[in-house]
Structure formats: structure tokens, C-alpha cells
Scaffold this active site. Structure first.
Site, PDB file in Angstrom:
ATOM      1  N   ARG A  54       1.300 -17.375 -20.854  1.00  7.97           N
ATOM      2  CA  ARG A  54       1.680 -17.068 -19.519  1.00  7.97           C
ATOM      3  C   ARG A  54       0.926 -18.759 -19.475  1.00  7.97           C
ATOM      4  O   ARG A  54      -0.563 -18.707 -19.910  1.00  7.97           O
ATOM      5  CB  ARG A  54       1.239 -15.828 -19.361  1.00  7.97           C
ATOM      6  CG  ARG A  54       1.910 -15.382 -17.843  1.00  7.97           C
ATOM      7  CD  ARG A  54       1.692 -14.654 -17.664  1.00  7.97           C
ATOM      8  NE  ARG A  54       0.311 -14.372 -17.478  1.00  7.97           N
ATOM      9  CZ  ARG A  54      -0.288 -12.967 -16.353  1.00  7.97           C
ATOM     10  NH1 ARG A  54       0.634 -11.498 -16.377  1.00  7.97           N
ATOM     11  NH2 ARG A  54      -1.179 -12.494 -16.505  1.00  7.97           N
ATOM     12  N   TYR A  93      -3.541 -18.331  -4.895  1.00  3.44           N
ATOM     13  CA  TYR A  93      -3.473 -17.720  -4.779  1.00  3.44           C
ATOM     14  C   TYR A  93      -5.483 -17.840  -4.801  1.00  3.44           C
ATOM     15  O   TYR A  93      -6.456 -17.343  -4.055  1.00  3.44           O
ATOM     16  CB  TYR A  93      -3.054 -16.476  -5.889  1.00  3.44           C
ATOM     17  CG  TYR A  93      -4.149 -15.400  -5.990  1.00  3.44           C
ATOM     18  CD1 TYR A  93      -4.641 -14.517  -5.294  1.00  3.44           C
ATOM     19  CD2 TYR A  93      -5.532 -15.551  -7.162  1.00  3.44           C
ATOM     20  CE1 TYR A  93      -5.388 -13.360  -4.653  1.00  3.44           C
ATOM     21  CE2 TYR A  93      -6.115 -13.518  -6.885  1.00  3.44           C
ATOM     22  CZ  TYR A  93      -6.230 -12.815  -5.918  1.00  3.44           C
ATOM     23  OH  TYR A  93      -6.942 -11.688  -6.436  1.00  3.44           O
ATOM     24  N   HIS A 130       0.063  -6.460 -14.495  1.00  5.98           N
ATOM     25  CA  HIS A 130      -1.008  -5.653 -15.604  1.00  5.98           C
ATOM     26  C   HIS A 130      -0.915  -5.248 -17.102  1.00  5.98           C
ATOM     27  O   HIS A 130      -0.170  -4.473 -16.965  1.00  5.98           O
ATOM     28  CB  HIS A 130      -2.088  -5.097 -14.685  1.00  5.98           C
ATOM     29  CG  HIS A 130      -2.456  -6.198 -13.448  1.00  5.98           C
ATOM     30  ND1 HIS A 130      -1.617  -5.822 -12.028  1.00  5.98           N
ATOM     31  CD2 HIS A 130      -3.153  -7.214 -13.208  1.00  5.98           C
ATOM     32  CE1 HIS A 130      -2.488  -6.512 -10.886  1.00  5.98           C
ATOM     33  NE2 HIS A 130      -3.275  -7.554 -11.568  1.00  5.98           N
ATOM     34  N   ALA A 152      -4.268  -8.194   0.890  1.00  2.00           N
ATOM     35  CA  ALA A 152      -3.880  -9.449   0.298  1.00  2.00           C
ATOM     36  C   ALA A 152      -2.675  -9.455  -0.578  1.00  2.00           C
ATOM     37  O   ALA A 152      -2.931  -7.976  -1.254  1.00  2.00           O
ATOM     38  CB  ALA A 152      -5.424  -9.825  -0.226  1.00  2.00           C
ATOM     39  N   LYS A 189      -8.160 -17.331  -1.911  1.00  6.46           N
ATOM     40  CA  LYS A 189      -9.569 -16.751  -1.368  1.00  6.46           C
ATOM     41  C   LYS A 189     -10.722 -17.455  -1.386  1.00  6.46           C
ATOM     42  O   LYS A 189     -11.956 -17.604  -0.755  1.00  6.46           O
ATOM     43  CB  LYS A 189      -9.801 -15.785  -2.633  1.00  6.46           C
ATOM     44  CG  LYS A 189      -8.331 -14.645  -2.983  1.00  6.46           C
ATOM     45  CD  LYS A 189      -9.574 -13.687  -2.608  1.00  6.46           C
ATOM     46  CE  LYS A 189      -8.022 -12.051  -2.218  1.00  6.46           C
ATOM     47  NZ  LYS A 189      -8.430 -11.216  -2.184  1.00  6.46           N
ATOM     48  N   GLY A 210       0.533  -1.271  -0.130  1.00  2.00           N
ATOM     49  CA  GLY A 210      -0.235  -0.361  -0.172  1.00  2.00           C
ATOM     50  C   GLY A 210       0.678   1.192  -0.173  1.00  2.00           C
ATOM     51  O   GLY A 210       1.691   1.730   0.321  1.00  2.00           O
ATOM     52  N   THR A 226     -11.959 -12.939  -5.665  1.00  3.21           N
ATOM     53  CA  THR A 226     -12.034 -12.828  -7.450  1.00  3.21           C
ATOM     54  C   THR A 226     -12.294 -13.909  -8.227  1.00  3.21           C
ATOM     55  O   THR A 226     -12.499 -15.624  -7.866  1.00  3.21           O
ATOM     56  CB  THR A 226     -10.041 -13.207  -6.907  1.00  3.21           C
ATOM     57  OG1 THR A 226      -9.441 -13.260  -8.314  1.00  3.21           O
ATOM     58  CG2 THR A 226      -9.660 -14.389  -6.450  1.00  3.21           C
TER      59      THR A 226
HETATM   60  N1  UFG Z   1      -0.217 -10.217 -20.679  1.00  6.11           N
HETATM   61  C1  UFG Z   1      -0.397  -9.957 -22.065  1.00  6.11           C
HETATM   62  N2  UFG Z   1       1.051  -8.965 -22.031  1.00  6.11           N
HETATM   63  C2  UFG Z   1       1.764  -8.846 -20.230  1.00  6.11           C
HETATM   64  C3  UFG Z   1       0.871  -8.609 -19.069  1.00  6.11           C
HETATM   65  C4  UFG Z   1      -0.303  -9.293 -18.956  1.00  6.11           C
HETATM   66  O1  UFG Z   1       0.089  -9.875 -22.921  1.00  6.11           O
HETATM   67  O2  UFG Z   1       2.122  -8.267 -20.670  1.00  6.11           O
HETATM   68  C5  UFG Z   1      -2.382 -10.596 -21.053  1.00  6.11           C
HETATM   69  C6  UFG Z   1      -2.356 -12.099 -19.778  1.00  6.11           C
HETATM   70  O3  UFG Z   1      -2.091 -12.967 -21.116  1.00  6.11           O
HETATM   71  C7  UFG Z   1      -4.346 -11.295 -19.504  1.00  6.11           C
HETATM   72  C8  UFG Z   1      -4.543 -10.206 -20.209  1.00  6.11           C
HETATM   73  O4  UFG Z   1      -3.155  -9.347 -19.843  1.00  6.11           O
HETATM   74  O5  UFG Z   1      -4.494 -12.579 -20.898  1.00  6.11           O
HETATM   75  C9  UFG Z   1      -4.979 -10.085 -18.725  1.00  6.11           C
HETATM   76  O6  UFG Z   1      -3.536  -9.931 -18.162  1.00  6.11           O
HETATM   77  P1  UFG Z   1      -3.526  -9.572 -16.534  1.00  6.11           P
HETATM   78  O7  UFG Z   1      -2.505  -9.509 -16.062  1.00  6.11           O
HETATM   79  O8  UFG Z   1      -3.392  -7.619 -16.623  1.00  6.11           O
HETATM   80  O9  UFG Z   1      -4.571  -9.745 -15.400  1.00  6.11           O
HETATM   81  P2  UFG Z   1      -4.753 -11.412 -15.285  1.00  6.11           P
HETATM   82  O10 UFG Z   1      -5.919 -11.510 -16.049  1.00  6.11           O
HETATM   83  O11 UFG Z   1      -3.613 -12.656 -15.613  1.00  6.11           O
HETATM   84  O12 UFG Z   1      -5.395 -11.485 -13.407  1.00  6.11           O
HETATM   85  C10 UFG Z   1      -6.076 -10.883 -12.767  1.00  6.11           C
HETATM   86  C11 UFG Z   1      -6.127 -10.334 -11.889  1.00  6.11           C
HETATM   87  C12 UFG Z   1      -5.505 -11.490 -10.833  1.00  6.11           C
HETATM   88  C13 UFG Z   1      -5.556 -12.591 -10.783  1.00  6.11           C
HETATM   89  C14 UFG Z   1      -6.499 -13.014 -12.280  1.00  6.11           C
HETATM   90  C15 UFG Z   1      -8.010 -14.362 -12.434  1.00  6.11           C
HETATM   91  O13 UFG Z   1      -4.565  -9.270 -11.966  1.00  6.11           O
HETATM   92  O14 UFG Z   1      -5.531 -11.262  -9.276  1.00  6.11           O
HETATM   93  O15 UFG Z   1      -7.181 -12.013 -13.347  1.00  6.11           O
HETATM   94  O16 UFG Z   1      -6.741 -15.106 -13.232  1.00  6.11           O
HETATM   95  F1  UFG Z   1      -6.352 -13.466 -10.186  1.00  6.11           F
END
Ligand code: UFG
Length: 327
Positions: A280, A140, A188, A74, A144, A36, A116
Site C-alpha cells: 500500500r 493526517y 485496519h 479526529a 497531528k 462514534g 500518532t
Molecule cells: N495491511 C494489510 N492488509 C490489509 C490491511 C492492512 O496487509 O487489508 C497491513 C498494512 O500494510 C500495515 C499493517 O497491515 O502494514 C497494519 O495496517 P493498518 O491499516 O491496520 O494500520 P496502519 O499501520 O496503516 O495505520 C496505523 C493507524 C493510523 C496511523 C498509522 C501510522 O491506524 O492511524 O498507523 O502509520 F496513521
């Protein structure tokens, strides 16, 4: 109400704390500042402490005469939860149970909990309704889910009222650009793409472009952080002894990685080079909420329903805070 916001110095918690305060509630942020930011909390409203310090939590709940807790604190890095699950179970499960024990001791029975969509794991079908099985595919998501279960048991045994709100992809920043997303490390998609537009990164990496989606890239349901905040307030104000809300928070609309990058190009006017890499691990191709239940049960409607305005709000924050809260 007097509300304690755990994780109130974090991304979603800080937006919720401010909205609560503007809605007339008396708000205290409780945060250990591991992730934070002091600058995300209104002056004089931060209580620095750890959830595992149960004595401090009980004293705070009593001293501030807290009526309800909004629990955001968290750890939320999916990849790290796989390599260091102990850290996640200790913080997210033990820390939350310690908070819940403290609430019992102080006689507080209302709680709104950040859950989540990761509790669903690989969805059976999309959009994802709340009735789909919850089979997390990473620690994770399990941490939750364990707390969702504990809350249901506490509601039945002790008459608690609770809401477990299952977020899809939190995004965007407050309209005035004062609060926003500042993670270290940042993983993100939207902030990373905007860092390219700021010249802080050379390119964005697209994780997979041959997935079973219309343009081959992952689809997610991006929900504005202020819409998440307003859902929490709607839920809080509806809690009665024994109330159980378990709702998705999303828009019901999916946006692909390529569409996010395109929206960022339009908003920033920057070309934003993109490089394709393998998918990923553990990333489901599509996660989109069936968002009907929250509308019906909480009487909540998200104001941001398309990616453009969400990206615009994030861009405003990143431009005015190039170093996040550290600036
Ligand atoms: N992505 C890319 N390039 C990057 C980063 C992300 O292509 O550099 C893609 C990921 O593969 C995904 C999308 O962008 O398809 C969103 O990715 P984020 O990392 O922004 O978010 P996530 O969907 O992976 O994660 C979110 C929340 C988590 C939660 C998850 C559940 O941030 O807390 O959804 O699947 F657990």
C-alpha cells in the site's frame, strides 16, 4: 476530576472514558457521532456536539465544571487525508484549535491529546525514539503534528499542562467484550482478518510480501486499546501547569502481517486464506516504538505484550457484536 472526553464515543475514546470513570473520575463524552457510536458511551454521559461549535464546548466545559480534556476526536484515514486534505485540516486542526480556544475561555488548562506515530513519517531507524525527527508523509500526520506544536506553545505561553501521546497501532477490545472496534469503512488489519474468520470476507489481502523485513511483510507495533487508555489516565493524573509529555505509546515489539494472520488462525481455528497484493502506498516497512520514555515519565507499562491475547480480546468482541454497535 471532571473530565471531558472528546471523541468519547469512538474506539480509543470509549475505552478511555470507561477506564476514567472506573478510576473515580466524573466523565462526559463529547462526540458528534460522525464516526462514534451511541452504544459505546455509558447511559446519560453523551453530549452530542461538534468541536467547531465553540459556544457549545464552552458552555459544556463551564456547566460540567470540567478540569481536564482528553481529546480523541479526529479523522484518521491516512488515504483519505491525501485525497481530501481540506477535510482533515478543518476537522483535526481547526476543530482542535476551536476546542483549545474554548478551554482557554473556560479556564481549563489540562489536556491529553491523541497523537500518532504517523508524525514521524519514514523513520530513520527502528525502534523509533521520541527524539527522531517528525516528518509526516501524509496530511493526517501533519494535522497531528500541528497540534503537538500548538500545545507546546500554549504550555509555554499560558501555563498549560499537556500530554501528546503518539500511538502506534491501536488494537484489541475491552476484556468483557462490551467495547470494541467498529469502523465504517474498516481498513485496519486485525478486524479485517477476523472478518474473514467470521465468513464475512473471502480472504485477507497482504499488502506486500517482499519488503525488507524478516518475512517480507510489514511490521507494526500493536498496542492494546486498554493499555492506551491506562497511559492516558497516568498522564492526566501527572499534569501540572507547564508539564509537557510527548511520548510514544507502543509495546516496543514488532509483529509482521503474516504473524498477525497466524495469530488470528490460532485464536479462531479458521484457515483464513490470504492473497498477496502490491504494498500500500506510503506504508513504511516497519514501525516499532521505543516505548521507554512513557514507562519512565508516565510510570506506565502495557499489560498486553504479545499479539495472541490482543487478538483474543478482539475476537471476543467481534463474535459478540457481529454488526458492531449496530447490533
Ligand atoms: N495491511 C494489510 N492488509 C490489509 C490491511 C492492512 O496487509 O487489508 C497491513 C498494512 O500494510 C500495515 C499493517 O497491515 O502494514 C497494519 O495496517 P493498518 O491499516 O491496520 O494500520 P496502519 O499501520 O496503516 O495505520 C496505523 C493507524 C493510523 C496511523 C498509522 C501510522 O491506524 O492511524 O498507523 O502509520 F496513521
Amino acid at each position: 476530576m471532571n473530565v471531558l472526553v472528546s471523541g468519547g464515543a469512538g474506539y480509543v475514546g470509549s475505552h478511555a472514558a470507561r477506564m476514567l470513570s472506573r478510576a473515580g473520575h466524573e466523565v462526559w463524552a463529547y462526540d458528534n457521532l460522525v464516526f462514534g457510536h451511541r452504544g459505546a458511551v455509558a447511559p446519560g454521559r453523551l453530549i452530542e456536539g461538534d468541536l467547531l461549535d465553540r459556544g457549545k464546548v464552552v458552555a459544556t466545559l463551564r456547566e460540567k465544571q470540567i478540569d481536564a480534556v482528553m481529546h480523541f476526536a479526529a479523522f484518521a484515514y491516512v488515504g483519505e487525508s491525501v485525497t481530501d486534505p481540506a477535510k482533515y485540516y478543518r476537522n483535526n486542526v481547526v476543530g482542535t484549535l476551536s476546542l483549545m480556544d474554548a478551554m482557554r475561555e473556560a479556564g481549563v488548562w489540562r489536556i491529553v491529546f491523541s497523537s500518532t506515530c504517523a508524525t514521524y513519517g519514514e523513520p530513520r531507524s527502528v525502534p523509533i525514539g521520541e527524539d527522531q525527527p517528525q516528518n509526516p508523509i501524509n496530511p493526517y500526520g501533519y494535522t497531528k503534528l500541528v497540534i503537538e506544536r500548538a500545545l507546546a506553545d500554549f504550555a509555554r505561553a499560558y501555563g498549560w499542562g499537556y500530554a501528546a501521546l503518539r500511538y502506534f497501532n491501536a488494537a484489541g477490545a475491552s476484556a468483557d467484550g462490551d467495547l470494541g472496534e467498529d469502523h465504517d469503512p474498516e481498513t485496519h488489519l486485525i478486524p479485517l482478518v477476523l472478518q474473514v474468520a467470521q465468513g464475512r470476507r473471502e480472504h485477507i489481502t497482504i499488502f506486500g510480501d517482499r519488503l525488507p523485513t524478516p518475512d517480507g511483510t510489514c511490521i507494526r507495533d500493536y498496542i492494546h486499546v486498554d493499555d492506551l487508555a491506562s497511559a492516558h489516565i497516568s498522564a492526566l493524573e501527572k499534569l501540572r501547569p507547564g508539564t509537557e509529555f510527548r511520548c510514544n505509546l507502543g509495546t516496543g515489539r514488532g509483529t509482521s502481517v503474516k504473524e498477525v494472520i497466524e495469530a488470528c488462525r490460532e485464536v479462531t481455528g479458521h484457515a483464513i486464506p490470504a492473497v498477496v497484493a502490491p504494498p500500500r502506498e506510503g506504508d513504511p516497512p516497519a514501525l516499532v516504538a521505543d516505548a521507554g520514555l512513557a514507562r519512565r515519565e508516565l510510570g506506565w507499562t502495557p499489560r498486553f505484550t504479545s499479539i495472541g491475547p490482543i487478538v483474543e480480546s478482539a475476537w471476543k468482541w467481534h463474535q459478540s457484536h457481529p454488526d458492531g454497535y449496530g447490533a
